[in-house]
Motif scaffolding. Structure first.
Motif, PDB file in Angstrom:
ATOM      1  N   VAL A 113      10.035 -10.863  13.923  1.00 24.25           N
ATOM      2  CA  VAL A 113      10.060  -9.235  12.952  1.00 24.25           C
ATOM      3  C   VAL A 113       9.053  -8.913  12.047  1.00 24.25           C
ATOM      4  O   VAL A 113       9.107 -10.216  10.921  1.00 24.25           O
ATOM      5  N   ALA A 114       8.091  -8.493  12.025  1.00 27.95           N
ATOM      6  CA  ALA A 114       6.672  -8.450  10.491  1.00 27.95           C
ATOM      7  C   ALA A 114       6.664  -7.276   9.439  1.00 27.95           C
ATOM      8  O   ALA A 114       7.642  -6.114  10.423  1.00 27.95           O
ATOM      9  N   SER A 115       6.699  -7.483   8.947  1.00 26.72           N
ATOM     10  CA  SER A 115       6.404  -6.201   7.495  1.00 26.72           C
ATOM     11  C   SER A 115       5.444  -6.242   7.512  1.00 26.72           C
ATOM     12  O   SER A 115       4.599  -6.950   6.914  1.00 26.72           O
ATOM     13  N   LEU A 116       4.719  -5.055   7.421  1.00 34.48           N
ATOM     14  CA  LEU A 116       3.593  -4.804   7.261  1.00 34.48           C
ATOM     15  C   LEU A 116       3.515  -3.451   6.651  1.00 34.48           C
ATOM     16  O   LEU A 116       4.332  -2.387   6.949  1.00 34.48           O
ATOM     17  N   PRO A 117       2.776  -3.563   5.833  1.00 30.06           N
ATOM     18  CA  PRO A 117       3.111  -1.606   4.249  1.00 30.06           C
ATOM     19  C   PRO A 117       2.243  -1.341   4.333  1.00 30.06           C
ATOM     20  O   PRO A 117       1.246  -1.300   5.183  1.00 30.06           O
ATOM     21  N   ILE A 118       2.519  -0.641   4.127  1.00 36.59           N
ATOM     22  CA  ILE A 118       1.805   1.395   4.298  1.00 36.59           C
ATOM     23  C   ILE A 118       1.075   1.176   3.221  1.00 36.59           C
ATOM     24  O   ILE A 118       1.230   1.739   2.061  1.00 36.59           O
ATOM     25  N   ASN A 119      -0.375   2.046   3.701  1.00 42.57           N
ATOM     26  CA  ASN A 119      -0.629   2.053   2.057  1.00 42.57           C
ATOM     27  C   ASN A 119      -0.904   3.189   1.543  1.00 42.57           C
ATOM     28  O   ASN A 119      -0.356   3.955   2.509  1.00 42.57           O
ATOM     29  N   SER A 120      -1.565   3.600   0.723  1.00 48.35           N
ATOM     30  CA  SER A 120      -1.510   5.178  -0.127  1.00 48.35           C
ATOM     31  C   SER A 120      -2.373   5.833   1.099  1.00 48.35           C
ATOM     32  O   SER A 120      -1.610   7.058   0.684  1.00 48.35           O
ATOM     33  N   ASP A 121      -3.088   5.575   1.869  1.00 47.82           N
ATOM     34  CA  ASP A 121      -3.268   6.577   2.306  1.00 47.82           C
ATOM     35  C   ASP A 121      -2.892   6.579   3.999  1.00 47.82           C
ATOM     36  O   ASP A 121      -3.850   7.183   4.799  1.00 47.82           O
ATOM     37  N   GLY A 122      -1.820   5.870   4.190  1.00 49.22           N
ATOM     38  CA  GLY A 122      -0.859   6.434   5.385  1.00 49.22           C
ATOM     39  C   GLY A 122      -1.864   4.465   6.458  1.00 49.22           C
ATOM     40  O   GLY A 122      -1.231   4.426   7.207  1.00 49.22           O
ATOM     41  N   SER A 123      -2.551   4.206   6.139  1.00 48.22           N
ATOM     42  CA  SER A 123      -3.403   3.392   7.416  1.00 48.22           C
ATOM     43  C   SER A 123      -2.142   1.767   6.534  1.00 48.22           C
ATOM     44  O   SER A 123      -1.569   1.524   5.675  1.00 48.22           O
ATOM     45  N   LEU A 124      -2.215   0.975   7.527  1.00 48.17           N
ATOM     46  CA  LEU A 124      -1.553  -0.267   7.445  1.00 48.17           C
ATOM     47  C   LEU A 124      -2.148  -1.361   7.089  1.00 48.17           C
ATOM     48  O   LEU A 124      -3.143  -1.454   7.085  1.00 48.17           O
ATOM     49  N   GLY A 125      -1.805  -2.318   6.440  1.00 52.41           N
ATOM     50  CA  GLY A 125      -2.518  -3.707   5.361  1.00 52.41           C
ATOM     51  C   GLY A 125      -1.602  -4.596   6.090  1.00 52.41           C
ATOM     52  O   GLY A 125      -0.758  -4.485   7.702  1.00 52.41           O
ATOM     53  N   GLU A 126      -2.293  -6.254   7.069  1.00 49.74           N
ATOM     54  CA  GLU A 126      -1.802  -6.964   7.578  1.00 49.74           C
ATOM     55  C   GLU A 126       0.021  -7.481   6.744  1.00 49.74           C
ATOM     56  O   GLU A 126       0.231  -7.975   6.021  1.00 49.74           O
ATOM     57  N   ALA A 127       0.625  -8.106   7.512  1.00 49.19           N
ATOM     58  CA  ALA A 127       2.269  -8.890   7.314  1.00 49.19           C
ATOM     59  C   ALA A 127       2.226  -9.114   5.915  1.00 49.19           C
ATOM     60  O   ALA A 127       1.537 -10.361   5.788  1.00 49.19           O
ATOM     61  N   VAL A 128       2.981  -8.970   5.391  1.00 51.41           N
ATOM     62  CA  VAL A 128       3.428  -9.921   4.500  1.00 51.41           C
ATOM     63  C   VAL A 128       4.622 -10.645   4.506  1.00 51.41           C
ATOM     64  O   VAL A 128       4.887 -10.973   3.814  1.00 51.41           O
ATOM     65  N   SER A 129       5.263  -9.833   5.790  1.00 52.94           N
ATOM     66  CA  SER A 129       6.301 -10.965   5.717  1.00 52.94           C
ATOM     67  C   SER A 129       6.656 -11.090   7.375  1.00 52.94           C
ATOM     68  O   SER A 129       6.868  -9.748   7.918  1.00 52.94           O
ATOM     69  N   VAL A 130       7.021 -12.113   8.241  1.00 54.19           N
ATOM     70  CA  VAL A 130       6.918 -12.427   9.790  1.00 54.19           C
ATOM     71  C   VAL A 130       8.149 -13.154   9.091  1.00 54.19           C
ATOM     72  O   VAL A 130       8.480 -14.498   8.985  1.00 54.19           O
TER      73      VAL A 130
END
Length: 306
Positions: free
Chosen positions: A71-88
């Motif tokens: 299970v991964a946590s993907l950050p949501i950027n301010s423009d709605g795009s996704l960032g790379e996983a910060v926690s797995v």
């Protein structure tokens, strides 16, 4: 390719899709007319992502990967795009380097805990993992692990509105396990196992999805191979289930179910007959009746409402 599960962010201005059989999650902006604009694609941190859900602060999307066992946590950027996983969170298997196959990552109603049912598939564990959510960092920390009957292969779990009970459907066991849930400690305690196929049916089955009605009175399960929808009544005193009855799914392979916007209908995606079917829910006893409404579309696997 193969957008097998969908989710909005909390604002419903952005839509996210996992891509089954790959290792990707895509982000889209939802226009005023409903049209989608592609934003970006990131790695799901494992092959075959199958489920995606936003956290309560709308900072992260949680993604479960079946073959990746994570299970991964993907950050949501301010423009709605996704960032790379910060926690797995890697869900280990029976041997070093092995995995347990995550089939869902479902939040409880306080949204402090994430439930992850996993399948063994001969190399992992058949269990439900409970993970505590850090809404600021996206980090996931285990609070409980509950094993289930061997050979049952857990698939999906759903919570009662009061957050006191959880209902786990098992794909090969073809049953529903009811748990009491302590949402302070993040602990599950199994209490009841109920078959989700008729007692006169002797063939094969593959249960797929479980839903709790927003009223808390009913639980629904979809059955592949048997091609049916099972309805159960919830005992308000202890959360135990009793069978209401079965309805034909009016198609083949009911992989997905959801309620319509006011929970007066159950919407079923019949993957192998290329149809979405709408079933009226009897407000008095929870039984299902096909409404006669059909949407024809190629191999439906997920439906969400804007």
């Amino acid at each position: 390719d193969n957008p097998s599960y969908l989710a909005f962010d909390r604002t419903k201005e952005y839509l996210y899709s996992v891509h089954g059989d790959f290792n990707d999650v895509s982000a889209f902006k939802v226009g005023g007319d409903g049209r989608l604009t592609f934003l970006n694609k990131v790695k799901a941190q494992g092959k075959n992502p199958v489920f995606i859900i936003p956290n309560k602060t709308n900072k992260f999307m949680f993604v479960a990967t079946l073959q990746g066992g994570a299970v991964a946590s993907l950050p949501i950027n301010s423009d709605g795009s996704l960032g790379e996983a910060v926690s797995v969170e890697h869900l280990e298997g029976l041997k070093p380097g092995g995995v347990s196959h995550a089939h869902q990552c479902q939040l409880d109603n306080t949204e402090q805990f994430l439930f992850v049912p996993t399948q063994a598939r001969k190399i992992g564990y058949e269990r439900v993992w409970v993970l505590k959510v850090d809404d600021e960092t996206g980090k996931l920390t285990r609070t409980d692990i509950v094993d289930v009957r061997k050979g049952s292969e857990p698939r999906h779990i759903a919570l009662s509105p009061d957050n006191k009970h959880a209902y786990l459907v098992t794909e090969k066991g073809n049953n529903v396990t009811m748990f009491d849930f302590d949402d302070v400690k993040g602990k599950l305690t199994p209490r009841q196992i109920t078959p989700c196929l008729p007692d006169t049916y002797t063939g094969e089955g593959q249960a797929s999805a479980s839903l709790v009605h927003p009223s808390g009175k009913y639980v629904y399960v979809s059955n592949r191979i048997h091609e049916s929808l099972a309805a159960f009544k919830v005992n308000p005193k202890n959360g135990f289930l009793s069978q209401i009855g079965f309805a034909s799914c009016e198609g083949k392979t009911p992989r997905f179910m959801c309620f319509n916007y006011n929970a007066t209908q159950l919407i079923v995606g019949n993957e192998d007959s290329d149809t979405i079917k709408f079933f009226d829910i009897n407000g008095k006893n929870g039984s299902l009746k096909f409404s006669g409404q059909t949407v024809n579309t190629g191999s439906p696997t997920c439906v969400i409402y804007k």
